[in-house]
Design an enzyme around this catalytic site. Sequence first.
Site, PDB file in Angstrom:
ATOM      1  N   THR A  96      -4.381   3.134 -14.068  1.00  0.00           N
ATOM      2  CA  THR A  96      -5.461   4.088 -13.794  1.00  0.00           C
ATOM      3  C   THR A  96      -6.673   3.293 -13.312  1.00  0.00           C
ATOM      4  O   THR A  96      -7.297   2.572 -14.091  1.00  0.00           O
ATOM      5  CB  THR A  96      -5.829   4.885 -15.057  1.00  0.00           C
ATOM      6  N   LYS A 171      -5.888  11.561 -10.694  1.00  0.00           N
ATOM      7  CA  LYS A 171      -5.809  11.059 -12.080  1.00  0.00           C
ATOM      8  C   LYS A 171      -7.207  11.014 -12.717  1.00  0.00           C
ATOM      9  O   LYS A 171      -7.387  11.338 -13.890  1.00  0.00           O
ATOM     10  CB  LYS A 171      -5.162   9.657 -12.069  1.00  0.00           C
ATOM     11  N   LYS A 239     -13.291   3.335 -20.107  1.00  0.00           N
ATOM     12  CA  LYS A 239     -13.120   2.759 -18.767  1.00  0.00           C
ATOM     13  C   LYS A 239     -12.953   3.861 -17.717  1.00  0.00           C
ATOM     14  O   LYS A 239     -13.565   3.822 -16.647  1.00  0.00           O
ATOM     15  CB  LYS A 239     -11.886   1.835 -18.804  1.00  0.00           C
TER      16      LYS A 239
HETATM   17  N1  LIG Z   1      -1.780   4.765 -23.065  1.00  0.00           N
HETATM   18  C1  LIG Z   1      -1.800   5.907 -22.395  1.00  0.00           C
HETATM   19  O1  LIG Z   1      -1.619   6.989 -22.971  1.00  0.00           O
HETATM   20  C2  LIG Z   1      -2.009   5.933 -20.904  1.00  0.00           C
HETATM   21  C3  LIG Z   1      -1.648   7.096 -20.217  1.00  0.00           C
HETATM   22  C4  LIG Z   1      -1.817   7.148 -18.835  1.00  0.00           C
HETATM   23  C5  LIG Z   1      -2.368   6.060 -18.168  1.00  0.00           C
HETATM   24  N2  LIG Z   1      -2.732   4.944 -18.868  1.00  0.00           N
HETATM   25  C6  LIG Z   1      -3.291   3.812 -18.095  1.00  0.00           C
HETATM   26  O2  LIG Z   1      -2.231   2.871 -17.964  1.00  0.00           O
HETATM   27  C7  LIG Z   1      -2.785   1.547 -17.935  1.00  0.00           C
HETATM   28  C8  LIG Z   1      -2.149   0.723 -19.052  1.00  0.00           C
HETATM   29  O3  LIG Z   1      -2.464   1.354 -20.268  1.00  0.00           O
HETATM   30  P1  LIG Z   1      -1.781   0.952 -21.658  1.00  0.00           P
HETATM   31  O4  LIG Z   1      -2.075   2.061 -22.581  1.00  0.00           O
HETATM   32  O5  LIG Z   1      -0.383   0.493 -21.437  1.00  0.00           O
HETATM   33  O6  LIG Z   1      -2.723  -0.284 -22.053  1.00  0.00           O
HETATM   34  P2  LIG Z   1      -2.376  -1.622 -22.883  1.00  0.00           P
HETATM   35  O7  LIG Z   1      -1.320  -1.384 -23.878  1.00  0.00           O
HETATM   36  O8  LIG Z   1      -3.686  -2.137 -23.336  1.00  0.00           O
HETATM   37  O9  LIG Z   1      -1.786  -2.597 -21.757  1.00  0.00           O
HETATM   38  C9  LIG Z   1      -2.630  -3.153 -20.778  1.00  0.00           C
HETATM   39  C10 LIG Z   1      -1.869  -4.129 -19.926  1.00  0.00           C
HETATM   40  O10 LIG Z   1      -2.783  -4.764 -19.017  1.00  0.00           O
HETATM   41  C11 LIG Z   1      -2.701  -6.184 -19.220  1.00  0.00           C
HETATM   42  N3  LIG Z   1      -4.004  -6.814 -18.983  1.00  0.00           N
HETATM   43  C12 LIG Z   1      -5.199  -6.472 -19.504  1.00  0.00           C
HETATM   44  N4  LIG Z   1      -6.163  -7.269 -19.019  1.00  0.00           N
HETATM   45  C13 LIG Z   1      -5.565  -8.154 -18.191  1.00  0.00           C
HETATM   46  C14 LIG Z   1      -6.030  -9.219 -17.384  1.00  0.00           C
HETATM   47  N5  LIG Z   1      -7.338  -9.531 -17.330  1.00  0.00           N
HETATM   48  N6  LIG Z   1      -5.134  -9.910 -16.643  1.00  0.00           N
HETATM   49  C15 LIG Z   1      -3.819  -9.576 -16.701  1.00  0.00           C
HETATM   50  N7  LIG Z   1      -3.299  -8.578 -17.431  1.00  0.00           N
HETATM   51  C16 LIG Z   1      -4.177  -7.857 -18.166  1.00  0.00           C
HETATM   52  C17 LIG Z   1      -2.239  -6.350 -20.638  1.00  0.00           C
HETATM   53  O11 LIG Z   1      -1.731  -7.644 -20.826  1.00  0.00           O
HETATM   54  P3  LIG Z   1      -1.672  -8.281 -22.316  1.00  0.00           P
HETATM   55  O12 LIG Z   1      -0.415  -7.739 -22.922  1.00  0.00           O
HETATM   56  O13 LIG Z   1      -1.659  -9.736 -22.081  1.00  0.00           O
HETATM   57  O14 LIG Z   1      -2.912  -7.806 -23.022  1.00  0.00           O
HETATM   58  C18 LIG Z   1      -1.187  -5.247 -20.722  1.00  0.00           C
HETATM   59  O15 LIG Z   1      -0.008  -5.628 -20.062  1.00  0.00           O
HETATM   60  C19 LIG Z   1      -4.295   1.709 -18.059  1.00  0.00           C
HETATM   61  O16 LIG Z   1      -4.846   1.734 -16.762  1.00  0.00           O
HETATM   62  C20 LIG Z   1      -4.454   3.064 -18.731  1.00  0.00           C
HETATM   63  O17 LIG Z   1      -5.703   3.662 -18.442  1.00  0.00           O
HETATM   64  C21 LIG Z   1      -2.543   4.845 -20.223  1.00  0.00           C
END
Ligand SMILES: NC(=O)c1ccc[n+]([C@@H]2O[C@H](COP(=O)([O-])OP(=O)(O)OC[C@H]3O[C@@H](n4cnc5c(N)ncnc54)[C@H](OP(=O)(O)O)[C@@H]3O)[C@@H](O)[C@H]2O)c1
Length: 304
Positions: A96, A171, A239
Amino acid sequence: MRIGFIGLGLMGSRMATNLLRRAGYDLVVYNRTRAKAEPVLDLGAIWADSPAQLARQVDLIFTMLAHPEAVKQMALGEEGFLDALPPGAIWADCSTVNPSFSREMASQARERGIRFLDSPVAGTVGPATEGKLLFLVGGGPEDVETCRPLLEVMGRKIVHVGGHGQGTGLKMVFNLLLGEAMLAFSEALVLGRALGLSRDTLLDLLLGSAVVAPFLNGKRQRMVEEEYAAEFPLKWMRKDLHLASLTGYEEGIALPAVNVAKEVFALAAGDGLGDEDFSAIYQFMADKAGLDQSQAKASYGRDE
Ligand SMILES: NC(=O)c1ccc[n+]([C@@H]2O[C@H](COP(=O)([O-])OP(=O)(O)OC[C@H]3O[C@@H](n4cnc5c(N)ncnc54)[C@H](OP(=O)(O)O)[C@@H]3O)[C@@H](O)[C@H]2O)c1
């Protein structure tokens, strides 16, 4: 076709698992923190030591990363994947991010002969696990069709919204509603409780009524038990509201409620709630109003 997947957090790990389990694709993976890749490596995914090393082995790459900075780092940083992908490869960014950032990434990809899709998802960890996400896709029709069979492994519906940035644009509209609705509901509960109404009476009458969004039903248990295990982390809602505010500025329109909501989520993140589910904004508001949650439980007991 060999597929790459970068970003194995809450969402990406589940999406990659579906590609492995349901479709049996060869999957090469990379995550900044290697430990989070272990479950998919156990299922047969191949580890790459860097985004560039991954890119040299695949024709199509998915990214599911936290925010624009993370996407840029993985794509264009040291050992980034964009310069290492073979010409003609496709990059589908499921993160996102804001629409202008998606358009910038599309342009960076085009300069290198790489096809780009912004393909963020609606739906949280449950739908991600079950392969029932809703994909909102921006990009060229042929590229969407190339990716469709893979998106269908991870999602229940694929909507081709329009050109680059239209998927992430839609989104952003979804998450504006999600964030503002969660905050408005929390504020309403806090007012009701300050007036002496029990939390459970309020929840019983409001949830399912026409005045609240249906997703709030799914947040009831968290609010009652005061356990906010993250489905969608509060820091990512902050964010997304920030990115909506930025987009409003870029488009020359005022989004006053977004900016208020964004700051409330910022205060909650500052209070240590960033890794909790975004519904913890209710807890934050109740605490600031000086409402004692244990009293709410006691008053529920009296109602019974
Ligand atoms: N959770 C939900 O319900 C949901 C639903 C729809 C969309 N989203 C979107 O999907 C995306 C991922 O969400 P998530 O919930 O899976 O978050 P998450 O569990 O926090 O995962 C974030 C990912 O990004 C990586 N990352 C963060 N900072 C980084 C950096 N500086 N360099 C390289 N990698 C980095 C993390 O790596 P590490 O493992 O090393 O930290 C991890 O692989 C986001 O954009 C979120 O807004 C989430």
